[in-house]
Design a protein around this motif. Structure first.
Motif, PDB file in Angstrom:
ATOM      1  N   THR A   3       0.841  -1.204   0.000  1.00 59.55           N
ATOM      2  CA  THR A   3       0.000   0.000   0.000  1.00 59.55           C
ATOM      3  C   THR A   3       0.869   1.245   0.000  1.00 59.55           C
ATOM      4  O   THR A   3       1.907   1.284   0.669  1.00 59.55           O
ATOM      5  CB  THR A   3      -0.913   0.020   1.247  1.00 59.55           C
ATOM      6  N   THR A   5       0.545   5.766  -0.030  1.00 57.39           N
ATOM      7  CA  THR A   5      -0.354   6.885   0.244  1.00 57.39           C
ATOM      8  C   THR A   5      -0.135   7.998  -0.769  1.00 57.39           C
ATOM      9  O   THR A   5       0.989   8.471  -0.945  1.00 57.39           O
ATOM     10  CB  THR A   5      -0.107   7.441   1.665  1.00 57.39           C
ATOM     11  N   GLU A  42      -3.947   4.517  -0.786  1.00 58.50           N
ATOM     12  CA  GLU A  42      -4.813   5.302   0.101  1.00 58.50           C
ATOM     13  C   GLU A  42      -4.683   6.756  -0.316  1.00 58.50           C
ATOM     14  O   GLU A  42      -3.566   7.244  -0.503  1.00 58.50           O
ATOM     15  CB  GLU A  42      -4.398   5.121   1.556  1.00 58.50           C
ATOM     16  N   GLU A  44      -5.503  10.830   0.278  1.00 56.97           N
ATOM     17  CA  GLU A  44      -5.901  11.914   1.178  1.00 56.97           C
ATOM     18  C   GLU A  44      -5.946  13.206   0.360  1.00 56.97           C
ATOM     19  O   GLU A  44      -4.981  13.529  -0.331  1.00 56.97           O
ATOM     20  CB  GLU A  44      -4.919  12.070   2.339  1.00 56.97           C
ATOM     21  N   ALA A  78       3.536  11.201   2.783  1.00 57.97           N
ATOM     22  CA  ALA A  78       3.039  10.748   1.476  1.00 57.97           C
ATOM     23  C   ALA A  78       4.109   9.961   0.727  1.00 57.97           C
ATOM     24  O   ALA A  78       5.312  10.200   0.859  1.00 57.97           O
ATOM     25  CB  ALA A  78       2.602  11.947   0.647  1.00 57.97           C
TER      26      ALA A  78
END
Length: 205
Positions: A3, A5, A42, A44, A78
């Motif tokens: 994963t 971000t 993910e 944001e 990030a």
């Protein structure tokens, strides 16, 4: 599946915003390309209009609070960044620049970044190269080769975009996905209050 971000910084001021729309298209293309590489993402989103007052407070006081603090922390941890600004006076907006002005030093070091810009006319399309890339170079970020500029006429296709814009978005998304997938997951910003000595050793003197 590993994963990563993605943080999306949108400098659009209106609602709805073509800047946010472009940011969403770029993010979706990147997420799809990461999934093809076996990497989950993910996402944001930082809407700069929502932290505009806190950005002004930060300039005056030197401290970030509330949603701005959370936004700066998100960028610090990030794995990749999508940054899109409207064009004001032939450059990025003041709000967009202010956000990058208050980032902690080193926050973007080596970070893969996908750059985007929106304007009412194609005559501003060079803003990516004469304004955004120099800013990212100063901040030591690593922008991917393809930036995406969208003028009003680019949103005129049957699906809300021209075929040319869609092709640029997909190419840019693949480039950012490749850069993000090639990196180890981000460790996040260093905690300035983290103990550097074992606490039990401190108690023993």
């Amino acid at each position: 599946m590993s994963t990563r971000t993605l943080v999306v910084v949108s400098g659009g001021l209106g609602q709805p915003s073509s800047t946010r729309l472009l940011a969403d298209r770029l993010t979706a293309a990147t997420v799809d390309a990461l999934r093809e590489r076996g990497v989950a993402a993910e996402v944001e989103v930082v809407e700069l209009r929502d932290v505009a007052h806190e950005l002004t407070d930060h300039l005056l006081t030197g401290f970030a609070r509330g949603d701005l603090r959370a936004a700066l922390d998100a960028v610090g941890r990030a794995d990749g960044l999508v940054a899109v600004t409207p064009v004001f006076s032939a450059s990025y907006s003041g709000l967009f620049k202010t956000f990058f002005d208050v980032l902690e030093p080193g926050a973007l070091d080596g970070l893969p970044v996908l750059l985007g810009a929106t304007a009412g006319t194609a005559r501003h399309s060079l803003v990516l190269d004469h304004a955004l890339r120099p800013l990212m170079a100063y901040l030591r970020a690593a922008p991917v080769a393809t930036g995406v500029f969208a003028a009003s006429e680019d949103w005129a296709g049957s699906d809300g975009t021209t075929g040319e814009l869609s092709a640029r978005v997909e190419r840019a998304g693949r480039e950012l996905a490749a850069a993000v997938a090639a990196r180890e997951p981000a460790a996040g910003p260093a905690d300035p209050f983290e103990l550097t000595t074992d606490f039990s050793a401190l108690l023993r003197g």
